[in-house]
Design an enzyme around this catalytic site. Structure first.
Site, PDB file in Angstrom:
ATOM      1  N   ASP A   1       8.833  -6.555   3.487  1.00  0.00           N
ATOM      2  CA  ASP A   1       8.941  -6.423   2.026  1.00  0.00           C
ATOM      3  C   ASP A   1       8.373  -7.628   1.279  1.00  0.00           C
ATOM      4  O   ASP A   1       8.506  -8.765   1.708  1.00  0.00           O
ATOM      5  CB  ASP A   1      10.414  -6.268   1.620  1.00  0.00           C
TER       6      ASP A   1
ATOM      7  N   GLY B   1       4.428  -2.418   9.382  1.00  0.00           N
ATOM      8  CA  GLY B   1       3.246  -2.866  10.134  1.00  0.00           C
ATOM      9  C   GLY B   1       3.471  -2.920  11.638  1.00  0.00           C
ATOM     10  O   GLY B   1       2.605  -3.360  12.394  1.00  0.00           O
TER      11      GLY B   1
ATOM     12  N   ASP C   1      10.533   5.805   5.566  1.00  0.00           N
ATOM     13  CA  ASP C   1      10.861   4.430   5.952  1.00  0.00           C
ATOM     14  C   ASP C   1      11.638   4.413   7.274  1.00  0.00           C
ATOM     15  O   ASP C   1      12.722   4.997   7.372  1.00  0.00           O
ATOM     16  CB  ASP C   1      11.711   3.832   4.808  1.00  0.00           C
TER      17      ASP C   1
HETATM   18  C1  GAL Z   1      12.925  -1.226   3.085  1.00  0.00           C
HETATM   19  C2  GAL Z   1      11.546  -0.965   2.515  1.00  0.00           C
HETATM   20  C3  GAL Z   1      11.626  -1.212   1.026  1.00  0.00           C
HETATM   21  C4  GAL Z   1      12.649  -0.285   0.414  1.00  0.00           C
HETATM   22  C5  GAL Z   1      13.996  -0.421   1.115  1.00  0.00           C
HETATM   23  C6  GAL Z   1      15.002   0.625   0.661  1.00  0.00           C
HETATM   24  O1  GAL Z   1      12.889  -1.021   4.457  1.00  0.00           O
HETATM   25  O2  GAL Z   1      10.606  -1.792   3.129  1.00  0.00           O
HETATM   26  O3  GAL Z   1      10.357  -1.050   0.441  1.00  0.00           O
HETATM   27  O4  GAL Z   1      12.179   1.029   0.508  1.00  0.00           O
HETATM   28  O5  GAL Z   1      13.857  -0.320   2.512  1.00  0.00           O
HETATM   29  O6  GAL Z   1      16.233   0.492   1.280  1.00  0.00           O
END
Ligand code: GAL
Length: 767
Positions: free
Chosen positions: A582, A561, A518
């Site tokens: 999200d 994306g 991420d």
């Molecule tokens: C976001 C991600 C989520 C989750 C979260 C955890 O950036 O899109 O799906 O993983 O971080 O902190």
């Protein structure tokens, strides 16, 4: 019903002219002023910004339906302010029946907020505060984020803060933890509080108690005002959305003293298809409050006792890597598994259906797998492809984020794995058990984040990652983890920056099979969030590390994306990539994300999938406190059908220890799952989009076509499907996939009723 009774009476006395009059009578001047435009924005923090006289002429305009990251502040976390000016006409007060308070609605705010009205703090983090309360320097209760909650503050007229027919200044101080930030969705308005606001119909979203063929529902109607007795008529109607038949109806007069409440319970036959409950309170002054909720309905027939092989029928691994595949099969236990043509190096456990070993020769192996019980045998061909590709069908499993958020623990993860087996989910192909953020040591902790040799440490909630891996594998399931190419994860925990190869090795030691990587804090190191040149290197770096270890790890890119990742995700070694921000359990978000995938189909295929984020079915909540998904049953059918058509990775995000019959049925329909897991791996394309109907079409390996007809409007729709327009000029057999039943033979057209926000999922079989 007061209003209707009045109209009928007038009709009899004065004839039709009065109908027009009564229509006019209801048209009052607007009592609500929209606040969805005209906001100014300033990053940083200064309590001077709250003052009405503060000169904000140098501030920039900002929209309130997107986080600030999408509006020119890609790296901003922490504090920022919003300000707007609004003239509030005294007419809205004069025309209101009640003259107590103004209601200020400020949408959803990620993560925390303090709201100042003409310089005075009136509310913070969902709570009204008494005028005169001093704003705290930092935000209260930073343990729970309120990012997905609608802000609604009431401002008593007697506070004297409102400047009628004059300019009022609203200033919102926002604090964002990380990830998206700011006012980004929901309703933004100012209006007078009315009777409607004092009556609460508490229906416990979705809680229908099942008694054999009937549902029982208990609700409470509450008057929350301290001063008024509220009188009116309360009615409950349960309506079948397909036949329009009333399954239940009742109307009762209701009088609620100040702070009073009334319990109401009702029972009705379980609907066969989509149905809704309408709760209506008609007040004496003609105002009405209507709330509707969907009723759960199960379309999928019960799992058969005869043996049936489910799930993906093609599976890829690389040479000499630990192999693990659990044959998903339903049927009365005990089942006996057998396989013919397994490549050398693999063995099958005949009792569990788990295939393990290592294959040293590349190739395509057609394996005849059989599963047998006292009632019969099912045989299918499983294609094992030993080469260089993983994830030949979209990964299916569970991820901890949408339920546990940062409160995830080893126990919760293992409970999910056990639930996969105990509830039978694993027998339908659900495989991966993935830990999301929150297993590492927080970046701001005083504790060491890594061992002396640099190996990453887990926090106290994960006492033994290696054991967890072993336990999950022993169930025949796969184990996933999460990290970031930056120094910190989105939740502020330790991540892989500067330790990529070492972390990949540690993951291999723990038995990891899947990595979600991420972007998060890496964004701080980038100049331009959308620059492909800047986005690719961190993902390539981890891919190279993953190629050096002695394990197959499915590689999931998460960068929302940015930079059109679908165009280069495969090049950097990604097996799947998030195409959006999200998801959460709200129709608008589901709509935006799911139906926003149109056009991306050419980028998906075996080994490389578009990922529109995880499923929000069942009990979700992003933290320790969970709630039943806020999607209606029809919206949930849409969610699951669309994701299957999209060949989307199917990652459940709910508490698996709390599965109700409805949710279980939704995620164990083997024909729906088979559409997602189809060997051809073709993502559906949108072939029709008109008048709130969308049709998505996906070719399947057996020569049939899956088609989803989606009704995106709030009204049920009688739709006639043009089969010729879809490319079927002669007779075809239509199969209702959710009911697992052929509907019949059709030529040219197929008429059907699609409930509001619902779907008809069909398989078209050429005759
Ligand atoms: C976001 C991600 C989520 C989750 C979260 C955890 O950036 O899109 O799906 O993983 O971080 O902190």
């Amino acid at each position: 019903m007061f209003k209707r009774a009045t109209i009928v009476l007038m009709l009899i006395v004065f004839g039709t002219v009065i109908i027009a009059l009564s229509g006019c009578e209801e048209k009052k001047a607007p009592t609500v002023i929209s606040l969805d435009k005209g906001w100014l924005f300033h990053p940083g923090d200064n309590l001077e910004f709250a003052k009405p006289e503060y000169n904000d002429s140098s501030w920039k305009s900002i929209g309130v339906y997107e986080p600030w990251e999408k509006q020119g502040y890609p790296r901003l976390n922490g504090f920022a302010w919003y300000r707007t000016k609004v003239v509030i006409p005294s007419s809205i007060r004069d025309e209101a029946d009640l003259k107590d308070s103004l209601i200020v609605k400020l949408g959803k705010i990620d993560d925390f907020d303090q709201v100042f009205f003409n310089g005075v703090l009136i509310g913070e983090n969902l709570q009204n505060v008494k005028p005169g309360t001093k704003p705290a320097n930092d935000f209260k209760d930073l343990k729970n984020s309120y990012w997905n909650e609608q802000r609604r503050y009431s401002l008593p007229l007697k506070s004297g803060l409102i400047k009628w027919d004059n300019t009022n200044v609203i200033a919102v101080r926002v604090f964002d933890w990380g990830g998206a930030g700011g006012i980004f969705a929901g309703e933004l308005s100012i209006g007078m509080q009315s009777y409607k606001d004092y009556v609460k119909i508490i229906y416990n979203n979705g809680d229908f108690k099942s008694f054999g063929k009937q549902f029982e529902k208990k609700i409470v109607v509450k008057n929350i005002s301290k001063n008024y007795t509220i009188e009116g008529e309360f009615s409950v109607n349960v309506v079948d959305n397909i036949t329009d038949k009333k399954l239940y109806e009742k109307e009762v007069p209701m009088s609620l003293p100040p702070k009073g409440k009334n319990y109401f319970s009702f029972t009705f036959d379980k609907p066969k298809e989509s149905a809704k409950v309408e709760y209506e309170f008609e007040f004496k002054n003609d105002e009405e409050k209507i709330i509707t909720e969907g009723v759960p309905y199960i379309l999928t027939p019960p799992v058969k006792e005869t043996p049936q092989i489910n799930g993906a029928l093609v599976y890829g691994e690389r040479i000499n890597k630990p192999f693990l595949y659990r044959i998903a099969a339903t049927g009365k236990r005990p089942l006996k598994f057998s396989a013919e043509g397994l490549p050398e190096g693999l063995t099958l456990n005949a009792n569990t259906g788990i295939i393990t070993g290592k294959v040293s020769k590349a190739g395509k192996y057609e394996v005849k797998i059989s599963v047998k019980n006292t009632l019969g045998t099912d045989t299918k061909t499983l294609e094992i492809v030993i080469g260089n590709k993983l994830a030949l069908t979209p990964p299916m499993g569970w991820n901890s984020w949408n339920c546990w958020g940062l409160s995830v623990s080893q126990k919760k993860v293992y409970d999910a794995a056990k639930a996969f087996v105990n509830t039978g989910l694993a027998d339908h192909g659900w495989t991966y058990i993935n830990i999301d953020d929150g297993w590492e040591i927080p970046g701001n902790s005083k504790k060491p984040k890594r061992k002396r040799n640099g190996e990453i440490l887990t926090n106290e909630k994960f006492p033994d990652m290696q054991k967890l891996g072993k336990d999950i594998h022993a169930l025949g399931l796969k184990f996933g983890i999460y990290s970031s190419p930056g120094p910190l994860t989105c939740g502020g925990y330790t991540a892989s920056y500067g330790h990529e190869l070492q972390d990949a090795k540690t993951f291999a030691k723990w038995g990891i099979d899947y990595l979600k990587y991420d972007l998060c804090s890496y964004r701080k190191m980038m100049k331009d969030q959308n620059s492909v040149e800047e986005l690719m290197p961190p993902y390539i770096k981890m891919h190279k590390a993953l190629m050096k270890i002695n394990r197959d790890i499915v590689y999931s890119l998460c960068e929302y994306g940015n930079g059109k990742v679908w165009e280069w995700g495969e090049k950097v070694g990604g097996n799947l990539w998030r195409t959006t921000g999200d998801i959460w359990d709200d129709w608008n978000r589901l709509y935006q994300i799911g139906f926003g995938q149109a056009g991306l189909e050419k980028y998906a295929g075996p080994g490389h999938w578009n990922d529109p984020d995880m499923l929000v079915l069942g009990w979700v909540g992003w933290g320790p406190n969970l709630h039943r998904t806020r999607l209606t049953p029809d919206e949930q059918y849409t969610h699951m059908s669309l994701w299957a058509l999209l060949s989307a990775p199917l990652l459940l995000g709910n508490d698996l220890t709390k599965l109700d019959d409805f949710t279980l049925n939704l995620i164990t329909n083997d024909e729906v799952i088979a559409i997602d897991q189809d060997k051809l791996g073709k993502q559906a394309s949108r072939v029709f989009n008109k008048d709130s109907i969308q049709i998505w079409k996906k070719p399947l390996a057996d020569g049939t076509t899956a088609v989803g007809i989606f009704n995106t409007s709030v009204k049920n729709n009688d739709f006639v499907l043009d089969l010729v327009g879809l490319g079927f000029s002669w007779e075809v057999i239509l199969r209702d996939v959710w009911k697992q039943k052929n509907i019949g033979v059709f030529a040219h057209t197929y008429p059907c009723r699609i409930p509001a926000h619902g779907v008809k999922l069909l398989k078209i079989i050429k005759k």
